[in-house]
Design a protein around this motif. Structure first.
Motif, PDB file in Angstrom:
ATOM      1  N   ILE A  30       7.694   3.829   2.007  1.00  0.00           N
ATOM      2  CA  ILE A  30       6.479   3.887   2.814  1.00  0.00           C
ATOM      3  C   ILE A  30       5.605   2.655   2.568  1.00  0.00           C
ATOM      4  CG2 ILE A  30       4.298   5.116   3.134  1.00  0.00           C
ATOM      5  CD1 ILE A  30       5.855   7.721   2.531  1.00  0.00           C
ATOM      6  N   LYS A  31       5.403   2.319   1.310  1.00  0.00           N
ATOM      7  CA  LYS A  31       4.545   1.181   0.973  1.00  0.00           C
ATOM      8  C   LYS A  31       5.139  -0.132   1.471  1.00  0.00           C
ATOM      9  CE  LYS A  31       2.554   3.390  -3.127  1.00  0.00           C
ATOM     10  NZ  LYS A  31       2.499   3.390  -4.617  1.00  0.00           N
ATOM     11  N   TYR A  32       6.447  -0.208   1.484  1.00  0.00           N
ATOM     12  CA  TYR A  32       7.101  -1.416   1.996  1.00  0.00           C
ATOM     13  C   TYR A  32       6.912  -1.546   3.506  1.00  0.00           C
ATOM     14  CZ  TYR A  32      10.757  -4.755   3.230  1.00  0.00           C
ATOM     15  OH  TYR A  32      11.443  -5.843   3.727  1.00  0.00           O
ATOM     16  N   LEU A  33       7.007  -0.430   4.213  1.00  0.00           N
ATOM     17  CA  LEU A  33       6.987  -0.456   5.674  1.00  0.00           C
ATOM     18  C   LEU A  33       5.596  -0.542   6.274  1.00  0.00           C
ATOM     19  CD1 LEU A  33       9.584   2.382   6.417  1.00  0.00           C
ATOM     20  CD2 LEU A  33       9.990  -0.081   6.605  1.00  0.00           C
ATOM     21  N   SER A  34       4.640   0.157   5.683  1.00  0.00           N
ATOM     22  CA  SER A  34       3.351   0.381   6.337  1.00  0.00           C
ATOM     23  C   SER A  34       2.345  -0.748   6.150  1.00  0.00           C
ATOM     24  CB  SER A  34       2.736   1.688   5.832  1.00  0.00           C
ATOM     25  OG  SER A  34       1.497   1.925   6.459  1.00  0.00           O
ATOM     26  N   LYS A  35       1.601  -0.999   7.227  1.00  0.00           N
ATOM     27  CA  LYS A  35       0.461  -1.904   7.142  1.00  0.00           C
ATOM     28  C   LYS A  35      -0.706  -1.222   6.441  1.00  0.00           C
ATOM     29  CE  LYS A  35       1.528  -4.379  11.465  1.00  0.00           C
ATOM     30  NZ  LYS A  35       1.051  -4.712  12.831  1.00  0.00           N
ATOM     31  N   GLY A  36      -0.635   0.106   6.331  1.00  0.00           N
ATOM     32  CA  GLY A  36      -1.707   0.832   5.655  1.00  0.00           C
ATOM     33  C   GLY A  36      -1.700   2.327   5.908  1.00  0.00           C
ATOM     34  N   LYS A  37      -1.501   2.733   7.148  1.00  0.00           N
ATOM     35  CA  LYS A  37      -1.618   4.150   7.493  1.00  0.00           C
ATOM     36  C   LYS A  37      -0.354   4.933   7.150  1.00  0.00           C
ATOM     37  CE  LYS A  37      -4.978   3.445  11.204  1.00  0.00           C
ATOM     38  NZ  LYS A  37      -5.251   3.579  12.658  1.00  0.00           N
ATOM     39  N   VAL A  38      -0.575   6.097   6.533  1.00  0.00           N
ATOM     40  CA  VAL A  38       0.528   6.962   6.100  1.00  0.00           C
ATOM     41  C   VAL A  38       0.263   8.391   6.543  1.00  0.00           C
ATOM     42  CG1 VAL A  38       1.772   7.917   4.124  1.00  0.00           C
ATOM     43  CG2 VAL A  38       0.994   5.526   4.078  1.00  0.00           C
ATOM     44  N   LEU A  39       1.258   8.993   7.169  1.00  0.00           N
ATOM     45  CA  LEU A  39       1.236  10.422   7.496  1.00  0.00           C
ATOM     46  C   LEU A  39       2.448  11.042   6.817  1.00  0.00           C
ATOM     47  CD1 LEU A  39       0.510  13.044   8.901  1.00  0.00           C
ATOM     48  CD2 LEU A  39       1.350  12.091  11.049  1.00  0.00           C
ATOM     49  N   LEU A  40       2.190  11.836   5.795  1.00  0.00           N
ATOM     50  CA  LEU A  40       3.249  12.435   4.990  1.00  0.00           C
ATOM     51  C   LEU A  40       3.349  13.927   5.295  1.00  0.00           C
ATOM     52  CD1 LEU A  40       5.257  12.161   2.502  1.00  0.00           C
ATOM     53  CD2 LEU A  40       3.290  12.850   1.089  1.00  0.00           C
ATOM     54  N   CYS A  41       4.556  14.408   5.519  1.00  0.00           N
ATOM     55  CA  CYS A  41       4.795  15.836   5.729  1.00  0.00           C
ATOM     56  C   CYS A  41       5.703  16.326   4.615  1.00  0.00           C
ATOM     57  CB  CYS A  41       5.459  16.080   7.084  1.00  0.00           C
ATOM     58  SG  CYS A  41       4.489  15.515   8.499  1.00  0.00           S
ATOM     59  N   THR A  42       5.206  17.266   3.819  1.00  0.00           N
ATOM     60  CA  THR A  42       5.978  17.766   2.693  1.00  0.00           C
ATOM     61  C   THR A  42       5.378  19.088   2.229  1.00  0.00           C
ATOM     62  OG1 THR A  42       6.940  17.160   0.533  1.00  0.00           O
ATOM     63  CG2 THR A  42       4.652  16.511   0.932  1.00  0.00           C
ATOM     64  N   GLY A  43       5.933  19.649   1.184  1.00  0.00           N
ATOM     65  CA  GLY A  43       5.447  20.922   0.693  1.00  0.00           C
ATOM     66  C   GLY A  43       4.080  20.829   0.043  1.00  0.00           C
ATOM     67  N   ALA A  44       3.313  21.911   0.148  1.00  0.00           N
ATOM     68  CA  ALA A  44       1.979  21.943  -0.464  1.00  0.00           C
ATOM     69  C   ALA A  44       2.052  21.729  -1.965  1.00  0.00           C
ATOM     70  CB  ALA A  44       1.300  23.276  -0.143  1.00  0.00           C
ATOM     71  N   ILE A  45       3.165  22.127  -2.575  1.00  0.00           N
ATOM     72  CA  ILE A  45       3.304  21.967  -4.026  1.00  0.00           C
ATOM     73  C   ILE A  45       3.350  20.502  -4.459  1.00  0.00           C
ATOM     74  CG2 ILE A  45       4.514  24.163  -4.310  1.00  0.00           C
ATOM     75  CD1 ILE A  45       7.115  22.497  -4.589  1.00  0.00           C
ATOM     76  N   MET A  46       3.547  19.597  -3.494  1.00  0.00           N
ATOM     77  CA  MET A  46       3.618  18.172  -3.814  1.00  0.00           C
ATOM     78  C   MET A  46       2.265  17.481  -3.698  1.00  0.00           C
ATOM     79  SD  MET A  46       6.779  18.126  -4.518  1.00  0.00           S
ATOM     80  CE  MET A  46       7.011  16.376  -4.812  1.00  0.00           C
ATOM     81  N   GLU A  47       1.201  18.245  -3.506  1.00  0.00           N
ATOM     82  CA  GLU A  47      -0.114  17.656  -3.227  1.00  0.00           C
ATOM     83  C   GLU A  47      -0.563  16.662  -4.294  1.00  0.00           C
ATOM     84  OE1 GLU A  47      -4.695  18.985  -2.080  1.00  0.00           O
ATOM     85  OE2 GLU A  47      -3.298  20.477  -2.903  1.00  0.00           O
ATOM     86  N   LYS A  48      -0.515  17.038  -5.554  1.00  0.00           N
ATOM     87  CA  LYS A  48      -1.008  16.154  -6.619  1.00  0.00           C
ATOM     88  C   LYS A  48      -0.166  14.887  -6.717  1.00  0.00           C
ATOM     89  CE  LYS A  48      -2.298  15.963 -11.508  1.00  0.00           C
ATOM     90  NZ  LYS A  48      -1.706  14.602 -11.660  1.00  0.00           N
ATOM     91  N   ILE A  49       1.141  15.053  -6.661  1.00  0.00           N
ATOM     92  CA  ILE A  49       2.024  13.889  -6.762  1.00  0.00           C
ATOM     93  C   ILE A  49       1.806  12.963  -5.571  1.00  0.00           C
ATOM     94  CG2 ILE A  49       4.439  13.133  -6.826  1.00  0.00           C
ATOM     95  CD1 ILE A  49       5.087  15.853  -8.117  1.00  0.00           C
ATOM     96  N   ALA A  50       1.654  13.543  -4.382  1.00  0.00           N
ATOM     97  CA  ALA A  50       1.408  12.742  -3.181  1.00  0.00           C
ATOM     98  C   ALA A  50       0.097  11.975  -3.299  1.00  0.00           C
ATOM     99  CB  ALA A  50       1.387  13.644  -1.949  1.00  0.00           C
ATOM    100  N   LYS A  51      -0.931  12.625  -3.841  1.00  0.00           N
ATOM    101  CA  LYS A  51      -2.221  11.974  -4.041  1.00  0.00           C
ATOM    102  C   LYS A  51      -2.080  10.799  -5.004  1.00  0.00           C
ATOM    103  CE  LYS A  51      -6.716  11.335  -4.543  1.00  0.00           C
ATOM    104  NZ  LYS A  51      -7.521  10.613  -3.515  1.00  0.00           N
ATOM    105  N   ASP A  52      -1.366  11.027  -6.095  1.00  0.00           N
ATOM    106  CA  ASP A  52      -1.204   9.969  -7.098  1.00  0.00           C
ATOM    107  C   ASP A  52      -0.411   8.786  -6.551  1.00  0.00           C
ATOM    108  OD1 ASP A  52      -2.565  11.574  -8.870  1.00  0.00           O
ATOM    109  OD2 ASP A  52      -0.764  12.299  -9.895  1.00  0.00           O
ATOM    110  N   LEU A  53       0.604   9.068  -5.757  1.00  0.00           N
ATOM    111  CA  LEU A  53       1.490   8.009  -5.279  1.00  0.00           C
ATOM    112  C   LEU A  53       0.940   7.271  -4.060  1.00  0.00           C
ATOM    113  CD1 LEU A  53       4.944   9.842  -5.524  1.00  0.00           C
ATOM    114  CD2 LEU A  53       4.179   7.934  -6.955  1.00  0.00           C
ATOM    115  N   LEU A  54       0.297   8.011  -3.149  1.00  0.00           N
ATOM    116  CA  LEU A  54      -0.063   7.432  -1.851  1.00  0.00           C
ATOM    117  C   LEU A  54      -1.537   7.581  -1.492  1.00  0.00           C
ATOM    118  CD1 LEU A  54       3.062   8.760   0.088  1.00  0.00           C
ATOM    119  CD2 LEU A  54       2.622   6.364  -0.506  1.00  0.00           C
ATOM    120  N   ASP A  55      -2.305   8.194  -2.373  1.00  0.00           N
ATOM    121  CA  ASP A  55      -3.734   8.390  -2.133  1.00  0.00           C
ATOM    122  C   ASP A  55      -3.979   9.098  -0.799  1.00  0.00           C
ATOM    123  OD1 ASP A  55      -6.429   8.300  -2.791  1.00  0.00           O
ATOM    124  OD2 ASP A  55      -6.741   6.351  -1.818  1.00  0.00           O
TER     125      ASP A  55
END
Length: 261
Positions: free
Chosen positions: A205-230
Motif C-alpha cells: 500500500i505504501k509503495y503504491l499510494s500517493k497518500g490515500k488508503v481505504l483498508l477493508c479487513t476484520g475489526a480485530i485488526m484495528e490496532k495493527i492497522a492504526k499502527d501500520l497505516l494510521d
C-alpha cells in the motif's frame, strides 16, 4: 490421500498448522485467524499426508457442506456475458476468496472514484469485486478514472493489462510498469487476518499510494492497522455475499463519508 489430508489441502493450510476459522468456524485462541483462513496461498501446500492433523467428523462435514454450497448455490450463478459482474469468476474459498455484495462493491467504488478525482488512478489490492464494479460502468464517474486489480489468482488475467499478479508474501515484487506512489487511492482487502499478512500488504500500500488508503479487513485488526497505516475505523459496514463469522470493517486515513455513514 486420506479424507483428513484432502480436507487440509482444500483448506489451503501449511502442514502442522491447525485448522482455523473461516466464515463458518469459530476462531481458536491464537493470534492469526481470518475472514477466510490464516495461511499462505495454496502454493504453500504440501502434497504429503505426513504431519497432517486429524480433523473431526464435524469439521469434515462442514467442509463438505461448504464445498457443496459453492457448487449448487443459485446465488453464485452468474451471466457469462458480463465479465465485470461481481462474481463473474466464482469465489474460491481455498484461496480465501469471499466477494462483496453488489451493494457494498458499488458503495466502495463510489468512494474511491470520489477520492481519486478526475483522471485519478485506483489500485484494488486483493479486492476484485470493487475493480469489477468500477469497470461495469454503472457507477457514476467510473469513466473518468482508471483502475487496476492486484491479485494472486491468475484467473483475473482475463482483464488484460489491468491485472497485476500479486503475492502478499512478496509485497514489493510487482511488475516493472508499476511505479511507486502512482495511485491516487489504494483500496486493499488483505486475504488473511494476521499481523504478518497485514504488515506485508501495508508495504505494498505504501509503495503504491500517493497518500490515500481505504483498508477493508476484520475489526480485530484495528490496532495493527492504526499502527501500520494510521487509519481510522469507519461506521460503514461492508457486507459479503456470504455470511462471515468475523466482524468486517473499513478503515481510512483521510476525511471520508464512510466514517459517519
Amino acid at each position: 490421500m486420506s479424507p483428513a489430508a484432502a480436507a487440509a489441502a482444500a483448506a489451503g493450510r501449511r502442514p502442522q498448522e491447525p485448522l482455523v476459522n473461516s466464515f463458518r468456524f469459530l476462531p481458536p485462541s491464537k493470534e492469526n485467524y481470518s475472514r477466510r483462513t490464516a495461511t499462505r496461498p495454496p502454493s504453500a501446500m504440501s502434497d504429503s499426508d505426513d504431519d497432517v492433523p486429524t480433523l473431526s467428523a464435524h469439521t469434515l462435514a462442514a467442509l463438505q457442506e461448504f464445498y457443496n454450497e459453492t457448487k449448487t448455490d443459485p446465488a453464485l450463478v452468474t451471466t457469462p456475458s458480463d465479465q465485470f459482474a461481481v462474481g463473474a469468476l466464482e469465489e474460491d474459498w481455498r484461496m480465501s476468496q469471499f466477494w462483496y455484495s453488489d451493494e457494498t462493491a458499488a458503495q466502495l467504488a463510489e468512494e474511491v472514484i470520489r477520492e481519486a478525482g478526475e483522471g485519478g488512478r485506483i489500485a484494488c489490492v486483493s479486492a476484485p469485486s470493487v475493480y469489477q464494479k468500477l469497470k461495469q460502468g454503472v457507477v457514476d464517474g467510473s469513466d473518468r478514472v482508471s483502475a487496476v486489480v492486484l491479485e494472486y489468482d491468475r484467473r483475473f488475467a482475463t482483464y488484460g493489462n489491468d491485472f497485476i499478479f500479486y503475492d502478499y508474501n512478496e509485497p514489493l515484487s510487482l511488475a516493472a510498469s508499476v511505479a511507486p506512489q502512482s495511485f491516487d487511492i489504494v483500496l486493499a482487502d488483505p486475504p488473511y487476518l494476521s499481523e504478518e499478512c497485514l504488515s506485508k500488504v501495508a508495504q505494498t500500500i505504501k509503495y503504491l499510494s500517493k497518500g490515500k488508503v481505504l483498508l477493508c479487513t476484520g475489526a480485530i485488526m484495528e490496532k495493527i492497522a492504526k499502527d501500520l497505516l494510521d487509519v481510522k475505523m469507519c461506521s460503514f459496514l461492508p457486507k459479503h455475499n456470504r455470511q462471515l463469522s468475523n466482524e468486517f470493517r473499513c478503515f481510512v486515513n483521510y476525511p471520508s463519508r464512510l466514517l459517519s455513514c
